[in-house]
Motif scaffolding. Structure first.
Motif, PDB file in Angstrom:
ATOM      1  N   LEU A   1      28.481  95.578  93.034  1.00  0.00           N
ATOM      2  CA  LEU A   1      29.313  95.011  91.959  1.00  0.00           C
ATOM      3  C   LEU A   1      30.782  95.056  92.348  1.00  0.00           C
ATOM      4  O   LEU A   1      31.238  95.991  93.013  1.00  0.00           O
ATOM      5  N   GLU A   2      31.538  94.057  91.902  1.00  0.00           N
ATOM      6  CA  GLU A   2      32.975  94.066  92.161  1.00  0.00           C
ATOM      7  C   GLU A   2      33.627  95.201  91.358  1.00  0.00           C
ATOM      8  O   GLU A   2      33.110  95.609  90.303  1.00  0.00           O
ATOM      9  N   SER A   3      34.764  95.666  91.848  1.00  0.00           N
ATOM     10  CA  SER A   3      35.387  96.852  91.253  1.00  0.00           C
ATOM     11  C   SER A   3      35.613  96.713  89.749  1.00  0.00           C
ATOM     12  O   SER A   3      35.308  97.608  88.965  1.00  0.00           O
ATOM     13  N   GLN A   4      36.163  95.565  89.363  1.00  0.00           N
ATOM     14  CA  GLN A   4      36.497  95.416  87.949  1.00  0.00           C
ATOM     15  C   GLN A   4      35.237  95.338  87.087  1.00  0.00           C
ATOM     16  O   GLN A   4      35.206  95.865  85.971  1.00  0.00           O
ATOM     17  N   SER A   5      34.190  94.674  87.595  1.00  0.00           N
ATOM     18  CA  SER A   5      32.938  94.577  86.832  1.00  0.00           C
ATOM     19  C   SER A   5      32.355  95.968  86.638  1.00  0.00           C
ATOM     20  O   SER A   5      31.916  96.332  85.544  1.00  0.00           O
ATOM     21  N   LEU A   6      32.374  96.752  87.718  1.00  0.00           N
ATOM     22  CA  LEU A   6      31.808  98.093  87.637  1.00  0.00           C
ATOM     23  C   LEU A   6      32.644  98.962  86.698  1.00  0.00           C
ATOM     24  O   LEU A   6      32.104  99.693  85.857  1.00  0.00           O
ATOM     25  N   GLY A   7      33.970  98.847  86.807  1.00  0.00           N
ATOM     26  CA  GLY A   7      34.858  99.631  85.938  1.00  0.00           C
ATOM     27  C   GLY A   7      34.585  99.342  84.471  1.00  0.00           C
ATOM     28  O   GLY A   7      34.478 100.255  83.645  1.00  0.00           O
TER      29      GLY A   7
ATOM     30  N   GLN B   1      36.795 102.221 101.562  1.00  0.00           N
ATOM     31  CA  GLN B   1      36.980 102.253 100.109  1.00  0.00           C
ATOM     32  C   GLN B   1      35.867 101.488  99.392  1.00  0.00           C
ATOM     33  O   GLN B   1      35.895 101.371  98.168  1.00  0.00           O
ATOM     34  N   GLY B   2      34.944 100.913 100.135  1.00  0.00           N
ATOM     35  CA  GLY B   2      33.855 100.178  99.492  1.00  0.00           C
ATOM     36  C   GLY B   2      34.035  98.672  99.552  1.00  0.00           C
ATOM     37  O   GLY B   2      33.261  97.930  98.956  1.00  0.00           O
ATOM     38  N   TYR B   3      35.067  98.200 100.248  1.00  0.00           N
ATOM     39  CA  TYR B   3      35.242  96.748 100.378  1.00  0.00           C
ATOM     40  C   TYR B   3      34.442  96.250 101.588  1.00  0.00           C
ATOM     41  O   TYR B   3      34.103  97.027 102.486  1.00  0.00           O
ATOM     42  N   ARG B   4      34.162  94.949 101.581  1.00  0.00           N
ATOM     43  CA  ARG B   4      33.311  94.337 102.577  1.00  0.00           C
ATOM     44  C   ARG B   4      33.815  94.524 104.024  1.00  0.00           C
ATOM     45  O   ARG B   4      35.017  94.420 104.265  1.00  0.00           O
TER      46      ARG B   4
ATOM     47  N   VAL C   1      43.994  87.893  97.654  1.00  0.00           N
ATOM     48  CA  VAL C   1      43.646  89.288  97.972  1.00  0.00           C
ATOM     49  C   VAL C   1      42.667  89.862  96.943  1.00  0.00           C
ATOM     50  O   VAL C   1      42.476  89.305  95.864  1.00  0.00           O
ATOM     51  N   ARG C   2      42.075  90.978  97.310  1.00  0.00           N
ATOM     52  CA  ARG C   2      41.075  91.629  96.453  1.00  0.00           C
ATOM     53  C   ARG C   2      41.722  92.605  95.471  1.00  0.00           C
ATOM     54  O   ARG C   2      42.672  93.316  95.816  1.00  0.00           O
TER      55      ARG C   2
END
Ligand SMILES: [Zn+2]
Length: 865
Positions: free
Chosen positions: A740-746, A150-153, A292-293
């Motif tokens: 970029l982190e999900s929320q930043s990208l969103g 899903q794109g996580y580390r 959690v992420r």
């Protein structure tokens, strides 16, 4: 549950200064309901519990590849009241493959939202029965995977659940409502390299040779509600510790391990404080906190195992501006309030959230002192009393999921109700009431009347009126105060009147109002009982008081309009023993542009012993808003306490003149604190100057914790509404989308679309956003849906409708935005003209105000004849 903000510019500021921003913001990627909007039109009540569920044993095997779960749920129950023909359980889209039962089954059916078991013969009341349901689910909610696919580390695979309010039914069948408590056990089968945590204690950890999976078996021995069941599994760094005999542990994603110790440092002290304050030992077998992420909330108080957002982890760079104390304390307080005593249904949520909010505040009082505690109560009151909210705290016309109860009324007002009780009773009697309430209703569900009955029993007083006005009706008192001294009779007269609009929803209040007189005679407190709309109170005093303070101990949730004469105000400003009095006096100076006020504020900002008085002085100078006030702020940028420094930056940032911009840019070059750097970047949004634009574009390349500076630049660009930022932002997104982190990208996608909405050729942005809709990271896909709404391009409609039909909330909101946003170009041009005109007139008004101030000062300083 504690909220975090996914949209706010100041993401999750946990400092005392920004406590309210953090607590009042949002969840689900949308603004958190303010508990003041239209009601649902339907009154909600707790559901029937025809079967008393005694125990649940859950055995699950997650399928990380397909993001699904296979499970066996064994439920032990007893029919209540009358023989039971059917057991109807909540369960969303569960594919049931088998059901076994101790009583003969006639059949079963699994619908979209229920699993219904029909017995051949009605089961006798009180006869204990067991059913086992084997199923598979692909949960859309309540059960979340975070995998490298899903794109996580890599090396940080996670899976976690969320039950509150009614999400547990997405991954197992049960009566999913708070009004039923049962013991539970969770077994989770995992491949090597992963661990699982759940409620209660670990019974065993055994590898099955046939499957190669290890079964982690957890058991919760004391009963709790379904929404508090939790499972977290995956690859984490673990810090183990203990408090007395209680095992405690912190689990964080391995790459965040360095921040863990600092963020959880206060846990043991909190445990000791709550145990003593409540005279009740920590109720559960262990206490784990797991980070959690992309958690949609700030924290969730699952029994003995709280889930926390990675945004609570802190580095020292933020100095005093951020701390995890509030979230950690709030979730820990819930282990008693919410988990031991649990609201019966969501209408009385304040018994969970108001208590957790207040006991977190009480811990902070213990940590930071009484004066800061009072200041925080004042700030909570500020946010609640901004406008009359006629909705009561206990409210039934809510949505089916009860989610609209999670707002300021349940949290802040609920907490304030406890503050008023403690103020009136004193801490000792208050403590006795709460301790009795907690023990009497332990492991049970509660309604407000349970608390009232304990209050009446312990204090010997009737509390019906108090709860009627504060909990069952809405609003708050607005008090106008008039004070005069009669030298002849040696009496002070205080006139109190209630000016709020009285209606069926907002009552005339019955209030004890404490007034403090200070003078040569010392300190005299009087409590006036305000029963009418307006009343005069007279107090004989040995001499004229130098200071008059209304509600000096911040014990009333009310707006208090009191402007003491300047002489009294000055004495209040100089009163070293009363920081709260100084805050209120500083606020009054902020309403008054006279020069001596600016001088006094400078003195306070550069020398007051309390950070919050200094921060309020900075705010007051910004409010005065004249050239001399901003110049004073400019002199005071060097502040050792980051909270004050940020207040100065925020105040300067409200100035539109170039002088302030230059000061901020200069400060940016030396400032290290990311929050303050972010605040400066955001202030640049209303300076259409070349140098500020370059700084924003530069910040798109920055690396900071949780992309903080990148996010500030994006927010500033969006606020500026300057389409020339669209191109550099698009470049940065394409270049950095993987890191970029999900929320930043969103959020960046939404800003890009917003800035591109008036372009003639939107094809490239449109195509890019369509692709992002398929992102396996939900916040990114949601951000893309939001962006398609902002782009104002009608081609988005079909795809948004499809997503909205699948219950995608972001798509539903985006459709509304799309309808709003597609407006004739002429109207936009007209709006731009309007904005330019307003900017011009604002600048003219500032100049006029300064001239006027100078003239006023000249008049005031003219020697008397
Ligand atoms: Zn909470």
């Amino acid at each position: 549950m504690k909220f975090s903000c996914l949209l706010s510019l100041s993401t999750f500021l946990l400092s005392a200064l920004s406590l309210h921003a953090e607590e009042l913001t949002c969840s689900h990627g949308q603004l958190k309901p303010p508990q003041s909007g239209p009601d649902s039109g339907v009154r909600r009540y707790a559901p029937d519990c025809r079967a008393d569920l005694l125990h649940l044993a859950l055995d699950v095997t997650p399928d990380f590849k397909n993001r699904a779960v296979s499970g066996r749920a064994t439920i032990t129950f007893k029919p209540v009241g009358s023989p039971l023909e059917e057991l109807s359980l909540d369960g969303i889209d569960l594919e049931v493959s088998a059901v076994e039962s101790t009583a003969k089954l006639q059949g079963y059916q699994a619908t979209h939202d229920k699993v219904i078991l029909t017995f051949e013969q009605a089961l006798a009341v009180d006869s204990e029965q067991t059913v086992t349901i084997t199923y598979r689910a692909t949960p859309k909610d309540g059960f979340y995977f975070r995998t490298p696919e899903q794109g996580y580390r890599e090396g940080e695979t996670q899976l976690y659940t969320q039950g509150e309010t009614i999400l547990a039914r997405n991954w197992f069948p049960l009566l999913d409502s708070p009004n039923g408590k049962l013991t539970t056990e969770v077994t989770c089968r995992l491949p090597d390299g992963m661990k699982a945590w759940s409620n209660g204690r670990l019974l065993s950890q055994e590898k099955d040779a046939a499957t190669g999976l290890t079964a982690w078996h957890w058991k919760q021995e004391k009963p709790h509600s379904a929404y508090l069941i939790s499972l977290v599994a995956g690859q984490f760094s673990v810090i183990e510790d203990h408090y007395k005999d209680l095992p405690i542990a912190f689990m964080v994603p391995p790459s965040d391990a360095a921040m863990a110790r600092k963020s959880f440092a206060d846990t043991k002290d909190m445990l000791a404080f709550f145990e003593q304050e409540l005279d009740y030992p920590f109720p559960w077998e262990k206490y784990h906190q797991i980070v959690v992420r992309d958690f949609r909330w700030g924290g969730m108080e699952n029994t003995s195992i709280s889930t926390l957002s990675d945004r609570i982890l802190q580095t020292g760079d933020y100095e005093t501006l951020r701390s995890s104390v509030s979230v950690v304390g709030h979730e820990l307080a819930h282990q008693w309030f919410g988990n031991v005593v649990t609201c019966k249904d969501w209408s009385t949520l304040w018994l969970n959230e108001g208590f957790a909010t207040y006991y977190d505040a009480l811990y902070q009082e213990h940590l930071y002192g009484h004066e800061q505690f009072l200041y925080e109560r004042l700030r909570a009151a500020d946010s609640l009393t901004g406008e009359q909210n006629p909705r009561p705290v206990v409210f039934r016309k809510i949505n089916a999921d009860g989610y609209d109860q999670f707002g300021a009324l349940s949290y802040q007002k609920g907490s304030w109700v406890l503050q008023m009780l403690r103020s009136e009773l004193g801490p000792d009697l208050f403590r006795k009431v709460i301790q009795t309430y907690l023990k009497r209703y332990q492991f049970r569900n509660v309604v407000t009347e349970n608390l009232v009955s304990v209050l009446e029993e312990v204090t010997g007083r009737s509390w019906d009126r108090f709860f009627d006005q504060w909990i069952y009706h809405g609003g708050h008192p607005e008090l106008a105060v008039d004070y005069a001294w009669d030298e002849k009779s040696g009496t002070a007269r205080v006139n109190l009147s209630q000016t709020q609009k009285i209606s069926d929803e907002v009552l005339q209040f019955h209030l004890p109002v404490k007034v403090r007189f200070k003078g040569k005679f010392g300190t005299i407190d009087k409590v006036f009982l305000l029963e009418d709309l307006a009343q005069d109170f007279h107090v004989a005093l040995p001499s004229a008081p130098k200071i008059v303070r209304i509600d000096p101990d911040v014990g009333l949730l009310a707006t208090i309009h009191f402007s003491p004469p300047r002489e009294l105000l000055n004495a209040q400003l100089d009163d070293d023993s009363d920081p709260l009095g100084r805050v209120l006096a500083v606020r009054q100076l902020g309403e008054d542009p006279r020069a001596d006020g600016v001088g006094r504020l400078l003195k306070i900002l550069s020398g007051d012993g309390r950070w919050f008085v200094r921060a309020e002085a900075a705010k007051a100078l910004g409010k005065i808003g004249t050239g001399p006030a901003f110049a004073t702020l400019g002199q005071c940028l060097e502040q050792a306490d980051a909270r004050v420094r940020k207040a100065v930056v925020d105040a300067l940032g409200s100035d539109i003149r170039d002088e302030s911009l230059d000061l901020l840019l200069k400060h940016l070059s030396s400032e290290k604190n990311p929050d303050i750097r972010g605040a400066i970047l955001q202030a640049l949004s209303h300076h259409p100057k070349k140098s500020s634009g370059a700084k924003l574009v530069e910040a798109l390349e920055s690396n900071s914790l949780r992309d903080h500076l990148f996010g500030s630049a994006v927010a500033a660009m969006r606020m500026s509404d300057d389409p020339s930022y669209a191109a550099p932002l698009f470049d940065a997104i394409r270049k950095r989308q993987g890191e970029l982190e999900s929320q930043s990208l969103g959020r960046a996608l939404a800003a890009l679309a917003y800035l591109s909405r008036n372009q003639t050729d939107k094809n490239e942005v449109f195509d890019f956003l369509l692709k992002q809709l398929e992102s396996p990271r939900t916040p990114v896909a949601d951000g893309a849906a939001t962006a398609l709404g902002d782009l104002a391009d009608l081609r988005s409609r079909p795809v948004l409708i499809t997503l909205a039909n699948r219950d995608n909330e972001a798509a539903k909101n985006a459709l509304n935005d799309l309808a709003e946003g597609v407006k004739p170009a002429a109207a936009i041009v007209g709006l731009q003209d309007e904005v330019s005109k307003l900017q011009k007139s604002n600048s003219e008004m500032k100049t006029q105000l300064e001239t006027l101030t100078k003239r006023m000062e000249a008049v005031l300083n003219r020697p008397k004849k």
